[in-house]
Scaffold this active site. Sequence first.
Site, PDB file in Angstrom:
ATOM      1  N   ARG A 158      20.865  69.364  28.647  1.00  0.00           N
ATOM      2  CA  ARG A 158      21.970  68.455  28.319  1.00  0.00           C
ATOM      3  C   ARG A 158      21.773  67.135  29.058  1.00  0.00           C
ATOM      4  NH1 ARG A 158      28.480  69.584  28.686  1.00  0.00           N
ATOM      5  NH2 ARG A 158      27.997  70.113  30.869  1.00  0.00           N
ATOM      6  N   ASP A 440      33.546  71.576  37.273  1.00  0.00           N
ATOM      7  CA  ASP A 440      32.607  70.484  37.040  1.00  0.00           C
ATOM      8  C   ASP A 440      33.392  69.232  36.697  1.00  0.00           C
ATOM      9  OD1 ASP A 440      33.380  70.721  34.389  1.00  0.00           O
ATOM     10  OD2 ASP A 440      31.424  71.415  33.669  1.00  0.00           O
TER      11      ASP A 440
END
Length: 504
Positions: A158, A440
């Site tokens: 990613r 996160d």
Amino acid sequence: MSALANVEVRGPADEEILTPDALDFVARLHRELNPRRVELLERRQQRQGDLDRGALPGFLPETKGIREGGWRVAPPPADLQDRRCEITGPVDRKMMINALNSGARVFMADYEDANSPTWANVVEGQRNVSDAVRRTISLETTEKRYSLNEDVATLLIRPRGWHLPERHVLVDGEPVSASLFDFGLHMWRNAREQCERGSGPYFYLPKLESHHEARLWADAFALSEEELGLPAGTIRCTVLIETILAAFEMEEILHELRDWGCALNAGRWDYIFSCIKKFRVRDWVLPDRIQVTMTVPFMRAYTELLVRSCHRRGAHAIGGMAAFIPSRKDPEVNEVALARVREDKERESGDGFDGTWVAHPDLVPVATEVFDAVLGERPNQVARLREDVVPDEAALLSIPETPGRVTEAGLRTNVSVGVRYLDAWLHGVGAAAIDNLMEDAATAEISRSQVWQWVRAGRFDADRVRDEIALVEAGDEAKQLFAELALADELVEFLTLPAYTHLE
């Protein structure tokens, strides 16, 4: 001719990673594609202005033909047919080895929300990924040696989102797109090697808000394949549907990326943040984060439409994150949390998802077991078309119908999690274990945007928020930054943009 005369590296230049040829390739991508990236970011601001003036998103009349057409995405390669359990984590060496060995079918190595983009993390991440591709990645500590098992998860990468710059590398005097930097370096260093090993360069694409942004990725893929001499369609991708605007363009996004065999993922945390951000001027106040479950009306509409959109086009639908981290000390906490994880994955597999996400290796057996029960020997359930789901604009926008309350405990949790995560992020840790959850940047975005929304709606005042911030055990820099973001007059688009200026 070399482009390096106009490429400047403003950080320790690791010549093993940042080779002249690799930087040339990144520079070409940036020169070709960055002008359109800038235009698309300006379009985001224009759309936000329309929403602030009262407009509501909907299915696009001009793309009705795409939604009604009979096209399908390219079929998945052999190592992406079965995605029943995927694990995610940053491009940290130890965590990558553990994730690849976890028993999950797929590992997403993350330069984005689970990674604090210090220059050291970004460069070392490229080294770690390259070593993982070549199966030479290992780590020696005082306690044990980490190395790869014979069987490992399929690797996906990613890159950072279109909105983020990489300020340590300038092309023609301007910071390079972080997306193109992460993507381009990986392609140059690893794509051929991955193909020779029977896999390929596979990517997760974050934070898209429209099919036009997907088209930009399609052009990056086509340009890269041509430049590297790879067959068309070698790259494969999965798009995270983690913005409310992208939810209205899921089939169009799949169509733009159809030659690269696209799948979609339900990025639940950023999706909630997006709903707060995009409708910031409306009185659509969401309750405590813990109460915004996947079964509330607007989240249910989004996930069911995602499965329908994917399966009618031959694409995989991947479910959302289970962020629980098992406790080594409290079996009762584990029992309750694992029951919730199981319930969540049973709902996803029952709804037709082909796989799901977990954040910790100990959750892989639970998620896999649940999907095994539905899939059996089948690699996926793409053939389940969910024709019972009818696209419904009102259902996707049913945010005000979300049940629940705003509570003191919710404020305390948001402030505590938001400040502590920022403290970890500022110290180079992008995936932080906080209160038995893997937090996160996406969950930090919910935390600070909810506090902003609640203050704007009069549920709490600024002094109450500052009092809570003062109680958190964290550094002053993180506390000040959270206060600036949560109490700003205007909602800052992404916390990672101002926070990035604090990193080395």
